[in-house]
Design a protein around this motif. Structure first.
Motif, PDB file in Angstrom:
ATOM      1  N   ARG A  10     -32.836 -31.880  75.371  1.00 38.53           N
ATOM      2  CA  ARG A  10     -31.613 -31.231  75.806  1.00 38.53           C
ATOM      3  C   ARG A  10     -30.086 -30.958  75.100  1.00 38.53           C
ATOM      4  N   ILE A  11     -30.422 -32.740  74.431  1.00 32.71           N
ATOM      5  CA  ILE A  11     -29.287 -32.634  73.257  1.00 32.71           C
ATOM      6  C   ILE A  11     -29.234 -31.554  71.964  1.00 32.71           C
ATOM      7  N   TRP A  12     -30.483 -31.405  71.727  1.00 36.19           N
ATOM      8  CA  TRP A  12     -31.160 -30.207  70.733  1.00 36.19           C
ATOM      9  C   TRP A  12     -30.391 -29.060  70.936  1.00 36.19           C
ATOM     10  N   LYS A  13     -30.710 -28.430  71.948  1.00 35.55           N
ATOM     11  CA  LYS A  13     -30.189 -27.411  72.554  1.00 35.55           C
ATOM     12  C   LYS A  13     -28.579 -27.027  73.127  1.00 35.55           C
ATOM     13  N   GLN A  14     -28.669 -28.087  73.834  1.00 33.60           N
ATOM     14  CA  GLN A  14     -26.788 -28.514  73.918  1.00 33.60           C
ATOM     15  C   GLN A  14     -25.679 -28.312  72.382  1.00 33.60           C
ATOM     16  N   ALA A  15     -26.204 -29.192  71.721  1.00 28.73           N
ATOM     17  CA  ALA A  15     -25.524 -28.829  70.068  1.00 28.73           C
ATOM     18  C   ALA A  15     -25.823 -27.024  69.413  1.00 28.73           C
ATOM     19  N   SER A  16     -26.803 -26.723  69.660  1.00 25.49           N
ATOM     20  CA  SER A  16     -27.191 -25.515  68.997  1.00 25.49           C
ATOM     21  C   SER A  16     -26.421 -24.361  69.789  1.00 25.49           C
ATOM     22  N   SER A  17     -25.906 -24.720  70.978  1.00 23.00           N
ATOM     23  CA  SER A  17     -25.069 -23.733  71.836  1.00 23.00           C
ATOM     24  C   SER A  17     -23.862 -24.258  71.702  1.00 23.00           C
ATOM     25  N   ARG A  18     -23.333 -25.467  70.754  1.00 23.48           N
ATOM     26  CA  ARG A  18     -21.544 -25.531  70.457  1.00 23.48           C
ATOM     27  C   ARG A  18     -21.726 -25.702  68.693  1.00 23.48           C
ATOM     28  N   GLY A  19     -22.854 -24.455  68.503  1.00 19.59           N
ATOM     29  CA  GLY A  19     -22.494 -24.729  66.794  1.00 19.59           C
ATOM     30  C   GLY A  19     -22.874 -25.690  65.608  1.00 19.59           C
ATOM     31  N   PHE A  20     -23.355 -26.142  66.401  1.00 22.56           N
ATOM     32  CA  PHE A  20     -24.814 -27.039  65.309  1.00 22.56           C
ATOM     33  C   PHE A  20     -25.871 -26.577  64.289  1.00 22.56           C
ATOM     34  N   THR A  21     -26.325 -26.653  63.474  1.00 23.98           N
ATOM     35  CA  THR A  21     -28.110 -26.428  62.544  1.00 23.98           C
ATOM     36  C   THR A  21     -28.326 -27.621  62.475  1.00 23.98           C
ATOM     37  N   LEU A  22     -29.653 -27.401  63.247  1.00 25.51           N
ATOM     38  CA  LEU A  22     -29.766 -29.012  63.510  1.00 25.51           C
ATOM     39  C   LEU A  22     -31.325 -28.749  63.269  1.00 25.51           C
ATOM     40  N   PHE A  23     -31.862 -30.292  62.685  1.00 19.38           N
ATOM     41  CA  PHE A  23     -33.835 -29.804  62.415  1.00 19.38           C
ATOM     42  C   PHE A  23     -34.219 -31.944  63.198  1.00 19.38           C
ATOM     43  N   ARG A  24     -35.324 -31.604  63.727  1.00 20.05           N
ATOM     44  CA  ARG A  24     -36.227 -32.414  63.720  1.00 20.05           C
ATOM     45  C   ARG A  24     -36.440 -33.458  62.457  1.00 20.05           C
ATOM     46  N   ASN A  25     -36.083 -35.172  62.893  1.00 19.12           N
ATOM     47  CA  ASN A  25     -36.280 -35.705  61.548  1.00 19.12           C
ATOM     48  C   ASN A  25     -37.650 -36.735  61.505  1.00 19.12           C
ATOM     49  N   ASN A  26     -38.162 -35.917  61.547  1.00 23.98           N
ATOM     50  CA  ASN A  26     -39.342 -37.724  62.133  1.00 23.98           C
ATOM     51  C   ASN A  26     -39.784 -38.396  61.006  1.00 23.98           C
ATOM     52  N   ILE A  27     -39.816 -40.275  61.515  1.00 21.59           N
ATOM     53  CA  ILE A  27     -40.110 -40.746  60.593  1.00 21.59           C
ATOM     54  C   ILE A  27     -41.258 -41.248  61.108  1.00 21.59           C
ATOM     55  N   GLY A  28     -41.593 -41.722  60.067  1.00 27.43           N
ATOM     56  CA  GLY A  28     -43.142 -42.250  59.928  1.00 27.43           C
ATOM     57  C   GLY A  28     -44.026 -42.163  58.005  1.00 27.43           C
ATOM     58  N   LEU A  29     -45.083 -42.975  58.466  1.00 31.02           N
ATOM     59  CA  LEU A  29     -46.689 -43.456  57.185  1.00 31.02           C
ATOM     60  C   LEU A  29     -47.740 -42.484  58.377  1.00 31.02           C
ATOM     61  N   ALA A  30     -47.990 -41.898  57.248  1.00 32.03           N
ATOM     62  CA  ALA A  30     -49.797 -41.039  57.384  1.00 32.03           C
ATOM     63  C   ALA A  30     -50.458 -41.708  56.401  1.00 32.03           C
ATOM     64  N   VAL A  31     -51.157 -42.660  56.948  1.00 31.48           N
ATOM     65  CA  VAL A  31     -52.445 -43.037  56.442  1.00 31.48           C
ATOM     66  C   VAL A  31     -54.070 -42.704  56.864  1.00 31.48           C
ATOM     67  N   TYR A  32     -54.219 -41.806  55.352  1.00 34.39           N
ATOM     68  CA  TYR A  32     -55.094 -40.879  55.301  1.00 34.39           C
ATOM     69  C   TYR A  32     -56.292 -41.889  55.092  1.00 34.39           C
ATOM     70  N   LYS A  33     -58.071 -41.043  55.637  1.00 32.85           N
ATOM     71  CA  LYS A  33     -59.366 -41.930  55.751  1.00 32.85           C
ATOM     72  C   LYS A  33     -59.208 -42.749  54.461  1.00 32.85           C
ATOM     73  N   ASP A  34     -58.925 -42.206  53.260  1.00 29.38           N
ATOM     74  CA  ASP A  34     -59.116 -42.525  51.674  1.00 29.38           C
ATOM     75  C   ASP A  34     -57.979 -43.691  51.692  1.00 29.38           C
ATOM     76  N   GLY A  35     -57.397 -43.752  52.405  1.00 27.44           N
ATOM     77  CA  GLY A  35     -56.890 -45.251  52.262  1.00 27.44           C
ATOM     78  C   GLY A  35     -55.134 -44.511  51.377  1.00 27.44           C
ATOM     79  N   SER A  36     -55.035 -43.631  51.747  1.00 26.11           N
ATOM     80  CA  SER A  36     -53.931 -42.633  50.562  1.00 26.11           C
ATOM     81  C   SER A  36     -53.076 -42.893  52.090  1.00 26.11           C
ATOM     82  N   ARG A  37     -51.225 -42.689  51.099  1.00 21.01           N
ATOM     83  CA  ARG A  37     -50.236 -43.096  52.143  1.00 21.01           C
ATOM     84  C   ARG A  37     -49.296 -41.673  52.308  1.00 21.01           C
TER      85      ARG A  37
END
Length: 113
Positions: A10-37
Motif C-alpha cells: 500500500r505504501i509503495w503504491k501511495q508513494a508512487s502517486s505522490r511523486g516517488f520512484t521506489l524499488f523493493r530492496n530485499n536483503i538476504g543470503l542465498a546458499v546454493y547446493k555447492d555451498g556458495s553464498r
C-alpha cells in the motif's frame, strides 16, 4: 492487523502517486547446493524501499530539478527498527537523503505539490 508485506504494498503504491520512484530492496543470503553464498540487497540494515524523489532547485540555482535519494523502512504499527536499520537511515539523512519510517500511507509526504 495487516502484515508488513501488505502495508509495504500500500505504501509503495501511495508513494508512487505522490511523486516517488521506489524499488523493493530485499536483503538476504542465498546458499546454493555447492555451498556458495550470494548476499543480495544493498546491505544489512538498508531500507525496504529505495529510490528517489524530485527536488526543484531554486531559481538562483538555474531552476533545475535533482533527484534526492530516498529510503523508506516499512513497519507495522508495533514494529521496531533494528540497530542496523536506525544507523543506515541516520547515515542517509546526514548525507542529505530522505530517510523515512512508514507505518501507513498517511506517513508519506506528497512531492507532487
Amino acid at each position: 492487523m495487516a502484515t508488513e508485506t501488505e502495508i509495504l504494498r500500500r505504501i509503495w503504491k501511495q508513494a508512487s502517486s505522490r511523486g516517488f520512484t521506489l524499488f523493493r530492496n530485499n536483503i538476504g543470503l542465498a546458499v546454493y547446493k555447492d555451498g556458495s553464498r550470494v548476499q543480495y540487497g544493498l546491505c544489512p540494515g538498508s531500507a525496504d524501499l529505495i529510490g528517489w524523489r524530485p527536488i526543484t532547485i531554486t531559481p538562483d540555482m538555474l531552476n533545475s530539478t535533482i533527484a534526492q535519494f530516498v529510503a523508506i523502512e516499512v513497519k507495522t504499527p508495533t514494529g521496531r527498527l533494528t540497530k542496523r536499520q536506525r544507523n543506515w537511515l541516520r547515515t542517509l539523512e546526514q548525507a542529505g537523503g530522505l530517510a523515512l519510517v512508514v507505518r501507513s500511507t498517511d506517513d508519506i509526504p506528497d512531492t507532487t505539490k
